[in-house]
Enzyme design. Structure first.
Site: not given
Ligand code: IPM
Ligand code: MG
Length: 360
Positions: A146, A195, A227, A251, A255
């Site tokens: 990032y 990884k 993975d 990240d 999710d």
């Molecule tokens: C998160 C989001 C952010 C990230 C984006 C919006 C830049 O997906 O906070 O997980 O990737 O960190």
């Molecule tokens: Mg995210």
């Protein structure tokens, strides 16, 4: 206690969910005798529309001067919003990355917990979900891909894009320490995800995590390839306590972890630095498609406010009261649309805020 909180309502459903979190916080302040002073700042698309940039230096200074930041969400529809016609460094997400870096918020805590009341929303087979799960993803937030050097060039007529993934041992050590410290307050297990079969940055990650682990003999440490971790999250999520990982893997895995709870609208997060300061936000995005319709789920933001009371202000009793109110509201059968199931009462965003505040 006097609590100085900067709010970032942001874009999409952000303003609605922050409003409900404030409603609940105000009720907590009333009940426990605290005084909250709020100040709003602009970030993301809301800031672009006014200032032409996703975050101004003045806004950063306001955030720095506060005890904590409570954020809704930022960003719009990447296919249709004019914000995404701008150069990458002027888009809404650049504001979020800028505030994380400016405030040195290197530790991102994302709990993923399966509420028994929401078990029906869990997409996993019952034989897996019945074991329940309660994990915390400790994501490094100010390093790695990032924030490495990036560019797009053209070489002999061929376009080429370069992103750089860098970690030094100090960046790894400080997030590992946070991971082990929090594991001590939980189930004493750290799964470090990397990884290391391919990446040098992961091999250094693993070596430094092992060094830090020596100071925490009471915490079990294991290493898992990313993975495999993605697979284990759906195969056997109950095995996890603290998942410690770098920025990009965190990240993606967070999710995935939120989806197995069946309800991304329920998951809070805290981004911390080395002081008591923190930025608290739901793990979900700005959901522009449902913005302004009073149907968003404010619970993730409300739970982020509870994390704020716990981590920045050390107000455990008050944080508990919010978490209990969430449990009670679910037990009482109230649901926003995203977590609705048969036999429950469907409510909107603002009514959910009222119901939670009543239960404080
Ligand atoms: C998160 C989001 C952010 C990230 C984006 C919006 C830049 O997906 O906070 O997980 O990737 O960190
Ligand atoms: Mg995210």
């Amino acid at each position: 206690m006097r609590l100085n909180i900067v709010c970032i309502p942001g874009d999409g459903i952000g303003p609605e969910i922050v409003r409900e979190a404030k409603k609940v916080l105000d009720r907590v302040a009333d009940k426990y005798g605290h005084e909250i002073c709020y100040k709003d700042i602009l970030m993301g698309g809301a800031s672009i529309d006014v200032h032409g940039v996703p975050l101004t230096d003045e806004a950063i200074a306001e955030a720095k001067a506060a005890d904590a930041v409570l954020m809704g969400s930022i960003g719009g529809d990447t296919n249709t919003s004019p914000w995404y016609q701008l150069p990458p460094n002027l888009r809404p997400e650049a504001g979020l990355l800028k505030i994380r870096k400016a405030l040195n918020l290197f530790a991102n805590l994302r709990p993923a917990y399966l509420y028994p009341e929401l078990a029906a929303a869990c997409p996993l087979k019952e034989e897996i979900s019945s074991a329940g799960f309660d994990m915390l993803i400790m994501r490094e937030l100010t390093g790695g891909l990032y924030f490495g050097e990036r560019k797009t060039i053209e070489e002999n007529g061929i376009r080429k894009a370069i992103d750089t993934l860098t970690y030094d041992e100090n960046e790894i050590r400080r997030i590992a320490v946070k991971g082990f410290e929090i594991a001590r307050k939980r189930k004493h297990k750290v799964t470090s995800v990397d990884k290391a079969n391919v990446l040098d940055s992961s091999r250094l990650w693993r070596a430094v995590v092992n060094e830090v682990a020596k100071d925490y003999p009471d915490v079990k440490v294991e290493h898992m390839l990313v993975d495999n971790c993605a697979m284990q999250l759906v195969k056997d999520p109950a095995q996890f306590d603290v998942i410690l990982t770098e920025n990009m893997f965190g990240d993606i895995l967070s999710d995935e972890a939120s989806m197995v709870t069946g309800s991304i609208g329920m998951l809070s997060s805290a981004s911390l630095n080395d002081t008591r300061f923190g930025l608290y936000e739901p793990s979900h995005g700005s959901a522009p498609d449902i913005a302004g319709k009073d149907i968003a789920n404010p619970i993730a933001t409300v739970l982020s406010a509870a994390m704020m009371l716990r981590y920045t202000f050390d107000l455990d009793k008050e944080a508990d009261s919010i978490e209990q109110a969430v449990k009670k509201v679910l037990e009482d059968g109230f649901r926003t649309g995203d977590i609705m199931s048969a036999g429950c009462t469907k409510v909107g965003c603002s009514q959910m805020g009222d119901l939670l505040a009543e239960r404080i």
